[in-house]
Motif scaffolding. Sequence first.
Motif, PDB file in Angstrom:
ATOM      1  N   VAL A  47      39.217  36.840  22.475  1.00 11.83           N
ATOM      2  CA  VAL A  47      39.615  36.945  23.888  1.00 11.83           C
ATOM      3  C   VAL A  47      39.455  38.365  24.428  1.00 11.83           C
ATOM      4  CG1 VAL A  47      41.191  34.984  23.881  1.00 11.83           C
ATOM      5  CG2 VAL A  47      42.029  37.238  23.185  1.00 11.83           C
ATOM      6  N   VAL A  48      39.334  39.352  23.552  1.00  9.27           N
ATOM      7  CA  VAL A  48      39.134  40.735  23.975  1.00  9.27           C
ATOM      8  C   VAL A  48      37.647  41.054  24.133  1.00  9.27           C
ATOM      9  CG1 VAL A  48      39.495  43.167  23.368  1.00  9.27           C
ATOM     10  CG2 VAL A  48      41.282  41.490  22.905  1.00  9.27           C
ATOM     11  N   TYR A  49      36.816  40.484  23.247  1.00  8.72           N
ATOM     12  CA  TYR A  49      35.392  40.819  23.240  1.00  8.72           C
ATOM     13  C   TYR A  49      34.503  39.794  23.947  1.00  8.72           C
ATOM     14  CZ  TYR A  49      36.670  44.474  19.969  1.00  8.72           C
ATOM     15  OH  TYR A  49      37.235  45.581  19.396  1.00  8.72           O
ATOM     16  N   TYR A  50      35.033  38.582  24.219  1.00  7.03           N
ATOM     17  CA  TYR A  50      34.212  37.546  24.867  1.00  7.03           C
ATOM     18  C   TYR A  50      34.973  36.782  25.950  1.00  7.03           C
ATOM     19  CZ  TYR A  50      31.602  38.404  20.574  1.00  7.03           C
ATOM     20  OH  TYR A  50      30.923  38.996  19.554  1.00  7.03           O
ATOM     21  N   PRO A  51      35.830  37.425  26.728  1.00  3.58           N
ATOM     22  CA  PRO A  51      36.639  36.676  27.693  1.00  3.58           C
ATOM     23  C   PRO A  51      35.827  35.983  28.785  1.00  3.58           C
ATOM     24  CG  PRO A  51      36.882  39.048  28.033  1.00  3.58           C
ATOM     25  CD  PRO A  51      36.161  38.866  26.740  1.00  3.58           C
ATOM     26  N   ASN A  52      34.755  36.615  29.243  1.00  3.05           N
ATOM     27  CA  ASN A  52      33.953  36.009  30.307  1.00  3.05           C
ATOM     28  C   ASN A  52      33.329  34.698  29.844  1.00  3.05           C
ATOM     29  OD1 ASN A  52      32.660  35.631  32.724  1.00  3.05           O
ATOM     30  ND2 ASN A  52      31.161  37.245  32.459  1.00  3.05           N
ATOM     31  N   ARG A  53      32.807  34.697  28.638  1.00  5.41           N
ATOM     32  CA  ARG A  53      32.211  33.476  28.080  1.00  5.41           C
ATOM     33  C   ARG A  53      33.272  32.391  27.887  1.00  5.41           C
ATOM     34  NH1 ARG A  53      27.222  33.441  26.102  1.00  5.41           N
ATOM     35  NH2 ARG A  53      27.766  31.826  24.589  1.00  5.41           N
ATOM     36  N   MET A  54      34.435  32.789  27.389  1.00  3.64           N
ATOM     37  CA  MET A  54      35.479  31.806  27.112  1.00  3.64           C
ATOM     38  C   MET A  54      36.028  31.204  28.412  1.00  3.64           C
ATOM     39  SD  MET A  54      37.437  33.654  23.928  1.00  3.64           S
ATOM     40  CE  MET A  54      38.433  32.226  23.520  1.00  3.64           C
ATOM     41  N   LEU A  55      36.152  32.001  29.451  1.00  2.70           N
ATOM     42  CA  LEU A  55      36.637  31.481  30.729  1.00  2.70           C
ATOM     43  C   LEU A  55      35.653  30.493  31.347  1.00  2.70           C
ATOM     44  CD1 LEU A  55      38.128  34.734  32.294  1.00  2.70           C
ATOM     45  CD2 LEU A  55      39.410  32.675  31.678  1.00  2.70           C
ATOM     46  N   LYS A  56      34.369  30.616  30.989  1.00  3.48           N
ATOM     47  CA  LYS A  56      33.364  29.678  31.491  1.00  3.48           C
ATOM     48  C   LYS A  56      33.158  28.500  30.548  1.00  3.48           C
ATOM     49  CE  LYS A  56      30.710  32.712  34.511  1.00  3.48           C
ATOM     50  NZ  LYS A  56      31.733  33.742  34.698  1.00  3.48           N
ATOM     51  N   GLY A  57      34.005  28.399  29.513  1.00  5.98           N
ATOM     52  CA  GLY A  57      33.930  27.274  28.585  1.00  5.98           C
ATOM     53  C   GLY A  57      32.818  27.371  27.575  1.00  5.98           C
ATOM     54  N   LEU A  58      32.289  28.577  27.337  1.00  4.08           N
ATOM     55  CA  LEU A  58      31.214  28.771  26.365  1.00  4.08           C
ATOM     56  C   LEU A  58      31.772  29.258  25.032  1.00  4.08           C
ATOM     57  CD1 LEU A  58      28.717  30.643  28.728  1.00  4.08           C
ATOM     58  CD2 LEU A  58      28.685  28.215  28.129  1.00  4.08           C
ATOM     59  N   GLU A  59      30.986  29.085  23.992  1.00  2.00           N
ATOM     60  CA  GLU A  59      31.363  29.606  22.683  1.00  2.00           C
ATOM     61  C   GLU A  59      31.322  31.133  22.715  1.00  2.00           C
ATOM     62  OE1 GLU A  59      32.302  28.358  19.766  1.00  2.00           O
ATOM     63  OE2 GLU A  59      32.369  26.292  20.497  1.00  2.00           O
ATOM     64  N   PRO A  60      32.302  31.817  22.101  1.00  2.00           N
ATOM     65  CA  PRO A  60      32.274  33.286  22.079  1.00  2.00           C
ATOM     66  C   PRO A  60      30.989  33.837  21.482  1.00  2.00           C
ATOM     67  CG  PRO A  60      34.386  32.476  21.305  1.00  2.00           C
ATOM     68  CD  PRO A  60      33.491  31.280  21.445  1.00  2.00           C
ATOM     69  N   TRP A  61      30.577  33.278  20.361  1.00  2.00           N
ATOM     70  CA  TRP A  61      29.376  33.755  19.684  1.00  2.00           C
ATOM     71  C   TRP A  61      28.247  32.794  19.960  1.00  2.00           C
ATOM     72  CZ3 TRP A  61      34.148  33.177  17.412  1.00  2.00           C
ATOM     73  CH2 TRP A  61      34.839  34.367  17.143  1.00  2.00           C
ATOM     74  N   GLU A  62      27.138  33.308  20.408  1.00  2.00           N
ATOM     75  CA  GLU A  62      25.991  32.448  20.705  1.00  2.00           C
ATOM     76  C   GLU A  62      25.573  31.722  19.440  1.00  2.00           C
ATOM     77  OE1 GLU A  62      22.815  34.241  22.778  1.00  2.00           O
ATOM     78  OE2 GLU A  62      24.069  35.115  24.326  1.00  2.00           O
ATOM     79  N   GLY A  63      25.449  30.396  19.541  1.00  2.00           N
ATOM     80  CA  GLY A  63      25.166  29.593  18.361  1.00  2.00           C
ATOM     81  C   GLY A  63      26.426  29.148  17.662  1.00  2.00           C
ATOM     82  N   GLY A  64      27.580  29.715  18.038  1.00  2.45           N
ATOM     83  CA  GLY A  64      28.854  29.296  17.477  1.00  2.45           C
ATOM     84  C   GLY A  64      29.139  29.812  16.092  1.00  2.45           C
ATOM     85  N   SER A  65      28.349  30.751  15.595  1.00  2.00           N
ATOM     86  CA  SER A  65      28.544  31.246  14.225  1.00  2.00           C
ATOM     87  C   SER A  65      29.058  32.677  14.233  1.00  2.00           C
ATOM     88  CB  SER A  65      27.220  31.185  13.461  1.00  2.00           C
ATOM     89  OG  SER A  65      27.360  31.799  12.203  1.00  2.00           O
ATOM     90  N   ARG A  66      30.013  32.951  13.341  1.00  2.07           N
ATOM     91  CA  ARG A  66      30.533  34.310  13.224  1.00  2.07           C
ATOM     92  C   ARG A  66      29.802  35.092  12.138  1.00  2.07           C
ATOM     93  NH1 ARG A  66      35.695  35.082  11.667  1.00  2.07           N
ATOM     94  NH2 ARG A  66      36.003  33.037  10.772  1.00  2.07           N
ATOM     95  N   THR A  67      29.072  34.375  11.273  1.00  6.59           N
ATOM     96  CA  THR A  67      28.348  35.049  10.192  1.00  6.59           C
ATOM     97  C   THR A  67      26.952  35.385  10.705  1.00  6.59           C
ATOM     98  OG1 THR A  67      27.618  32.905   9.364  1.00  6.59           O
ATOM     99  CG2 THR A  67      29.645  33.818   8.426  1.00  6.59           C
ATOM    100  N   ARG A  68      26.857  36.506  11.357  1.00  4.76           N
ATOM    101  CA  ARG A  68      25.587  36.879  11.952  1.00  4.76           C
ATOM    102  C   ARG A  68      25.380  38.377  11.820  1.00  4.76           C
ATOM    103  NH1 ARG A  68      25.911  37.439  18.380  1.00  4.76           N
ATOM    104  NH2 ARG A  68      27.786  38.698  18.524  1.00  4.76           N
ATOM    105  N   ASN A  69      24.192  38.807  12.151  1.00  5.90           N
ATOM    106  CA  ASN A  69      23.855  40.230  12.115  1.00  5.90           C
ATOM    107  C   ASN A  69      24.800  41.006  13.029  1.00  5.90           C
ATOM    108  OD1 ASN A  69      22.668  42.764  12.554  1.00  5.90           O
ATOM    109  ND2 ASN A  69      20.619  41.933  12.139  1.00  5.90           N
TER     110      ASN A  69
END
Length: 722
Positions: free
Chosen positions: A35-57
Amino acid sequence: MDFSSFLTSLGTSFIIFVVLMLLFAWLSTREGNAVVYYPNRMLKGLEPWEGGSRTRNPLAWIREALSSTEQDVINMSGIDTAVYFVFLSTVLGILVLFGIVLLPVLLPVAATGDGIKKNTKSTTSNGTFNDLDKLSMANIEEQSPRLWAFLIAIYWVSVVTFFLSWKAYEHVSALRANALMSPEVKPEQFAVLVRDLPNVNPGQTRKEQVDSYFKSIYPETFYRSMVVTNNKEVDKIWGELEGYKKKLTRAEAIYAESSGSEGTKPTHKTGFLGLCGKKVDSIDYYNEKIKELTQKLEAEQKVTLREKQLGSALVFFNNRVTAALAAQSLHAQMVDRWTATEAPEPRQLIWSNLSIKFFERIIRQYIIYFVVFLTIVFYMIPIGFISALTTLKNLRKLLPFLKPIVDMDAIKTVLEAYLPQLALIIFLALLPKFLLFLSKTEGIPSGSHVIRAASGKYFYFTVLNVFIGVTIGGTLFSSLKTIEKNPNSVVSLLAKSLPGNATFFLTFVALKFFVGYGLELSRIVPLIIYHLKRKYLCKTEAELKEAWFPGDISYATRVPSDMLIITIVLCYSVIAPVIIPFGVLYFALGWLILRNQALKVYVPAYESYGRMWPHMQTRIIGALLLYQVTMLGYFGVMKFYYTPILIPLPLLSLLFFYVCRKKFYKAFCHTALEVVSQELKETPQMDQIFKSFIPPSLISEKGEDEQFEDALSEVSRTGSYV
């Protein structure tokens, strides 16, 4: 500043930036931090991390920012944010083109000069930083033929700025037009703000006055009007009511946490700050207060709507072409009667300013300008002292007892690297809220206009106090005796002070982009505040959202800060070309990091469809004009015979500004009729458009909307229909 201090400042700033980047890469993948690093995406109903994965580069955000399109920015953060990135990319392009020509041409010319050997007093850092001096105009002798290269460079800088700012103006104009001709229904496109209503005729209400006036002019398209009221008292009651509702929700959440009906009901004291007075059951007390205030609010709403009407109104049309036409037309013979302008978004309206009369607004404006002038003058005094006192040489003179401390190598290096820049940055942080308050006091009707006005004041303040104040502050302070003996030496001293402050501004720019953008990306401060609030203060979902809600991109301070960097880099681009890579880094990092923040973090507080751009472009040209005048004076001090060749440049800048204003500016002040003549995707629901402008404190909580609408209109609802 010696070479070791410069490297210390640059190196430590870079290390801080790398550490903050690594912190961001780690912290942004933690589940509780989304909620601190991706609030705009979350307010629009999107996944915080593109692709929905936290294990990324951990550097995937860079790829995402670089691959994003302008339309992506518009979809996530609106036209205003997209226009801000046009500004960043335009300035970045200008500086890159500067660097491509100026660095390979001017650096060798300066490095092979002999000016330092013949005049050690004009060195960039008082005779100690000879390596950088040799790469600046400080190493060029007076009347040297080498000055031709620098003179031609001034023309190159001017032409590049003219060309790219013109292309940017065309691009932003197209962005604005495309947004305004959108087939989506925008409530503000069907409304006009009408101020300076004349006195009401006997036996006639304000509502009847406005309706009859606009029905006679627009008989086919006039829909209805909303008379502006004095909402001070109703806003106060509504604010208290909302506060008690939040407290009730919090008390119920605390009770639910303590095992429901078997738990202990929360209690509090009714006295000052809950420290004294009668002890009561919080839930029962808040329910009683809500019931009491609801009745009080309903009564005050009726009184406000009937008895507190003011001399302004919102007028609605069922056709957006007519609304645009009405906003641009002169409705009365006298300029201070029936003044019509485009209505801002409902969320932008500053209701308390809508009823301020025409001539009062003008008087307020001039008073505020005078207050800003006084602020600039009086701030210049402490900033001049800061620039003077924070040099170690002057500290030794004024405070001799500090000599043993400041002469220690480690302390001396750190102080020279950071003290002046940090003192200036902290000093400037105190100003923005005051300037926002002054701008609102002018009587401006919309929030975005207040932001633009405050941004302009902040820009003039920073240029006059930071750039000019710091440039001349130390020189005047250390040369008072010389000036006293020979007052005519002021001009030459000021001109010669320019190279002497190059290293200060180099480290200032480096500190701004490395540390400033590092903190921006990592969001360490908002993260700490959020977790502290979540653990100790927040009990409800509303409180949690309030704790992490990021706000907007803060144009009122961000744009003037960028403009200050443009001014600094422009004015030193020819005198000390090594500053250009620092400017490029500032705007390149700014574009990259703020792209990420715009797509994932910041939530726009308003949409003005690029109305900020003409102000940005004007200040770019203003910075260019200051640069041209500065170089004209500097070449005069260098006693270069061909200096008059530079005289046409300021005139060309003024002509360029005039042409841009005549060609583009009107389309930013008003909405072009060809733009709003496009067909809409659906028939506008005028009743919903009308309701969207009702202030929250005047919205009825009952289901009896019809009765409430009658109260608002002061006549039957059908009386306002055509």
